[in-house]
Write an enzyme that holds these catalytic residues in place. Sequence first.
Site, PDB file in Angstrom:
ATOM      1  N   TYR A  14      70.042 -18.796 -14.008  1.00 37.80           N
ATOM      2  CA  TYR A  14      69.926 -18.508 -15.502  1.00 37.80           C
ATOM      3  C   TYR A  14      70.238 -16.751 -15.418  1.00 37.80           C
ATOM      4  O   TYR A  14      70.213 -16.297 -16.564  1.00 37.80           O
ATOM      5  CB  TYR A  14      68.611 -18.694 -16.135  1.00 37.80           C
ATOM      6  CG  TYR A  14      68.417 -20.198 -16.290  1.00 37.80           C
ATOM      7  CD1 TYR A  14      69.084 -20.799 -17.199  1.00 37.80           C
ATOM      8  CD2 TYR A  14      67.454 -20.734 -15.689  1.00 37.80           C
ATOM      9  CE1 TYR A  14      69.030 -21.991 -17.454  1.00 37.80           C
ATOM     10  CE2 TYR A  14      67.239 -22.232 -15.464  1.00 37.80           C
ATOM     11  CZ  TYR A  14      68.100 -22.798 -16.615  1.00 37.80           C
ATOM     12  OH  TYR A  14      67.877 -24.315 -16.920  1.00 37.80           O
ATOM     13  N   HIS A  19      70.600 -15.699 -22.713  1.00 35.56           N
ATOM     14  CA  HIS A  19      69.071 -15.858 -22.910  1.00 35.56           C
ATOM     15  C   HIS A  19      68.178 -15.079 -22.204  1.00 35.56           C
ATOM     16  O   HIS A  19      67.036 -14.827 -22.429  1.00 35.56           O
ATOM     17  CB  HIS A  19      68.881 -17.314 -22.628  1.00 35.56           C
ATOM     18  CG  HIS A  19      67.941 -17.929 -23.770  1.00 35.56           C
ATOM     19  ND1 HIS A  19      67.941 -17.552 -25.079  1.00 35.56           N
ATOM     20  CD2 HIS A  19      67.161 -19.240 -23.709  1.00 35.56           C
ATOM     21  CE1 HIS A  19      67.095 -18.341 -25.801  1.00 35.56           C
ATOM     22  NE2 HIS A  19      66.834 -19.577 -24.765  1.00 35.56           N
ATOM     23  N   TYR A  64      59.422 -20.398 -18.467  1.00 32.08           N
ATOM     24  CA  TYR A  64      60.875 -20.872 -18.997  1.00 32.08           C
ATOM     25  C   TYR A  64      60.709 -20.351 -20.415  1.00 32.08           C
ATOM     26  O   TYR A  64      59.675 -20.365 -20.814  1.00 32.08           O
ATOM     27  CB  TYR A  64      61.099 -22.263 -18.819  1.00 32.08           C
ATOM     28  CG  TYR A  64      61.689 -22.685 -17.577  1.00 32.08           C
ATOM     29  CD1 TYR A  64      63.039 -22.634 -17.402  1.00 32.08           C
ATOM     30  CD2 TYR A  64      60.810 -23.028 -16.436  1.00 32.08           C
ATOM     31  CE1 TYR A  64      63.518 -22.708 -16.025  1.00 32.08           C
ATOM     32  CE2 TYR A  64      61.312 -23.476 -15.265  1.00 32.08           C
ATOM     33  CZ  TYR A  64      62.694 -23.186 -14.958  1.00 32.08           C
ATOM     34  OH  TYR A  64      63.218 -23.492 -13.729  1.00 32.08           O
ATOM     35  N   ASN A  66      60.746 -21.525 -23.346  1.00 32.73           N
ATOM     36  CA  ASN A  66      60.078 -22.361 -24.541  1.00 32.73           C
ATOM     37  C   ASN A  66      58.507 -22.219 -24.657  1.00 32.73           C
ATOM     38  O   ASN A  66      57.788 -22.510 -25.348  1.00 32.73           O
ATOM     39  CB  ASN A  66      60.496 -23.762 -24.759  1.00 32.73           C
ATOM     40  CG  ASN A  66      61.851 -23.836 -25.333  1.00 32.73           C
ATOM     41  OD1 ASN A  66      62.776 -22.960 -25.308  1.00 32.73           O
ATOM     42  ND2 ASN A  66      62.396 -24.938 -25.131  1.00 32.73           N
ATOM     43  N   ASN A 113      62.893 -19.955 -30.041  1.00 32.53           N
ATOM     44  CA  ASN A 113      61.863 -20.824 -29.255  1.00 32.53           C
ATOM     45  C   ASN A 113      60.670 -19.860 -28.502  1.00 32.53           C
ATOM     46  O   ASN A 113      59.817 -20.277 -28.435  1.00 32.53           O
ATOM     47  CB  ASN A 113      62.278 -21.892 -28.539  1.00 32.53           C
ATOM     48  CG  ASN A 113      63.175 -22.942 -29.391  1.00 32.53           C
ATOM     49  OD1 ASN A 113      62.417 -23.223 -30.561  1.00 32.53           O
ATOM     50  ND2 ASN A 113      63.918 -23.729 -28.754  1.00 32.53           N
TER      51      ASN A 113
END
Length: 192
Positions: A14, A19, A64, A66, A113
């Site tokens: 990632y 994000h 993560y 969320n 989120n």
Amino acid sequence: MYIIAGLGNPTYQYARTRHNIGFEVIDELADRNGIAMDLQKHRAVCGKGSIAGEKVILLQPQTYMNLSGESIQDAVRYYKINPKEELLVIFDDISLDVGRIRLRAKGSAGGHNGIKSIIACLGTDEFQRIKVGVGDKPKGWDLANYVLSRFNEEDRKTADESVERAAEAAECIIQKGIETAMNLFHSKVGKE
């Protein structure tokens, strides 16, 4: 004391995705202020140091996106800080063009989120934030696939500039407060 949390997802896959731009701003702040990101606490990679004479904890939650609120809630409770005055969260925003940043003293999750998780865990939406624009998803794209994608070469250069400006804005918030920082940074950011 301030907790400055940049949102993103752990693991190399990632890195440098849209994000994870919050993680990038934390790395920039750490580099600019000589803060080693060498602690594993609060389910996060952390660094302790000072910015403009103010003690800070830099935080990259490893839960993560969320579940970001779980990590931040743990740090807020441990250091007994007031989220309204001593928490700053930095995250990606698809409603802003690449290169733009927006500062807010409070507000809704706006569909993000990570912010939803923080509001749910803290029981308040009153915490300072810096939104870093990553651009709206192209037609036909799935939102999750878009925010987990990387910038093209041109947008990457612009995103790098916004990471630097977001770090400057965070330093300004600590030195001069959110209202002053909003006045300074809203008037000079991004592509027009």
